[in-house]
Scaffold this motif. Structure first.
Motif, PDB file in Angstrom:
ATOM      1  N   ALA A 111      -3.724  -2.744 -10.107  1.00  0.00           N
ATOM      2  CA  ALA A 111      -3.228  -2.740  -8.725  1.00  0.00           C
ATOM      3  C   ALA A 111      -2.569  -4.076  -8.378  1.00  0.00           C
ATOM      4  CB  ALA A 111      -4.362  -2.432  -7.765  1.00  0.00           C
ATOM      5  N   ASN A 114       0.856  -4.275  -9.612  1.00  0.00           N
ATOM      6  CA  ASN A 114       1.773  -3.306  -8.976  1.00  0.00           C
ATOM      7  C   ASN A 114       2.132  -2.083  -9.802  1.00  0.00           C
ATOM      8  OD1 ASN A 114       2.024  -4.758  -6.487  1.00  0.00           O
ATOM      9  ND2 ASN A 114       3.209  -6.263  -7.628  1.00  0.00           N
ATOM     10  N   ASP A 116       2.021   1.869 -10.505  1.00  0.00           N
ATOM     11  CA  ASP A 116       1.928   3.032  -9.611  1.00  0.00           C
ATOM     12  C   ASP A 116       0.819   3.990 -10.026  1.00  0.00           C
ATOM     13  OD1 ASP A 116       4.139   2.156  -8.111  1.00  0.00           O
ATOM     14  OD2 ASP A 116       5.541   3.200  -9.434  1.00  0.00           O
ATOM     15  N   GLN A 117       0.621   4.125 -11.338  1.00  0.00           N
ATOM     16  CA  GLN A 117      -0.363   5.068 -11.860  1.00  0.00           C
ATOM     17  C   GLN A 117      -1.030   4.476 -13.102  1.00  0.00           C
ATOM     18  OE1 GLN A 117       2.495   8.359 -12.381  1.00  0.00           O
ATOM     19  NE2 GLN A 117       1.187   9.557 -11.001  1.00  0.00           N
ATOM     20  N   ASP A 160      -3.514   7.978  -9.530  1.00  0.00           N
ATOM     21  CA  ASP A 160      -2.539   7.312  -8.673  1.00  0.00           C
ATOM     22  C   ASP A 160      -3.159   6.022  -8.159  1.00  0.00           C
ATOM     23  OD1 ASP A 160      -0.634   9.384  -8.933  1.00  0.00           O
ATOM     24  OD2 ASP A 160      -1.579  10.516  -7.324  1.00  0.00           O
ATOM     25  N   LYS A 162      -1.349   4.019  -5.936  1.00  0.00           N
ATOM     26  CA  LYS A 162      -0.739   3.710  -4.616  1.00  0.00           C
ATOM     27  C   LYS A 162      -0.767   4.940  -3.744  1.00  0.00           C
ATOM     28  CE  LYS A 162       2.155   0.050  -6.297  1.00  0.00           C
ATOM     29  NZ  LYS A 162       3.442  -0.565  -6.345  1.00  0.00           N
TER      30      LYS A 162
END
Length: 162
Positions: A111, A114, A116-117, A160, A162
Motif C-alpha cells: 500500500a 502504491n 493497486d492489487q 484490491d 485501493k
C-alpha cells in the motif's frame, strides 16, 4: 520464549531462508518443478529483492528464522499489481497468528508503494493458507495473472488494495 520478530531480510539470512522454504515445500509435498522450489532466487533472496518496490521479510523466534514472505511487482504483467511471494513457515510458526502479521506487514508495504492489487498463487491442498488469505481479503480468481513460472500452482487469488 521470545515474541516473534518480523524484519526485512538481510544478506546473512540467505542460506537460512532458503533452507526454511525448501524444508516447508518438501514437508508439504509440493512439486519441485514449476513451483518456488525450483526458483534460482531461493539461494540469493536478499539480492533478488534489491529492486524498487520490493521487500522480503523474515520472522525470527529466539534468533532463528522460522518463516518469511515477500512483495514485488508481478512478473510479466502490464499493470500496477504486486505479488505476495514465497510465504512459508516452519511448523512451529503455524497457528500463532504469525501468518496474519506477516501478510499485514507485506500488504502495508504494498500500500505504501502504491500498488493497486496484490496477487498470489498457491496449491489446492494448502487449505489453511487459503483460509488465511481469504481472511486477509483475497478472493479466488479464474486463472493466472502475469507469468511467474509457477505453472504447478493452480490456485490464483487477488486482493484490491485501493
Amino acid at each position: 520464549m521470545n515474541t516473534p520478530i518480523i524484519r526485512p531480510l538481510e544478506k546473512k539470512d540467505n542460506p537460512h531462508i532458503a533452507s526454511v522454504i525448501r524444508a516447508v515445500l518438501i514437508d508439504l509435498g509440493v512439486p519441485k518443478v514449476g513451483t518456488a522450489y525450483a526458483d534460482a532466487a531461493l539461494d540469493c533472496m536478499f539480492e533478488t529483492y534489491q529492486k524498487e518496490r520490493a521487500m522480503y521479510f523474515v520472522v525470527l523466534e529466539n534468533d532463528r528464522i522460522i518463516g518469511g514472505s515477500g512483495i514485488a511487482q508481478l512478473d510479466n504483467y502490464d499493470g500496477n499489481v504486486c505479488e505476495l511471494q514465497k510465504m512459508y513457515f516452519l511448523p512451529e510458526a503455524r497457528g500463532k497468528g504469525i501468518g496474519t502479521a506477516m501478510i499485514n506487514r507485506c500488504l502495508e508495504f504494498a500500500a505504501t508503494h502504491n500498488f493497486d492489487q496484490c496477487y498470489l498463487e498457491t496449491m489446492p491442498y494448502m487449505k489453511a493458507a487459503q483460509k488465511l488469505y481469504e481472511r486477509s481479503g483475497f478472493r479466488h480468481i479464474d486463472g493466472p495473472m502475469g507469468d511467474t513460472g509457477h505453472y504447478s500452482c493452480p490456485v490464483h487469488m487477488l486482493k484490491d488494495l485501493k
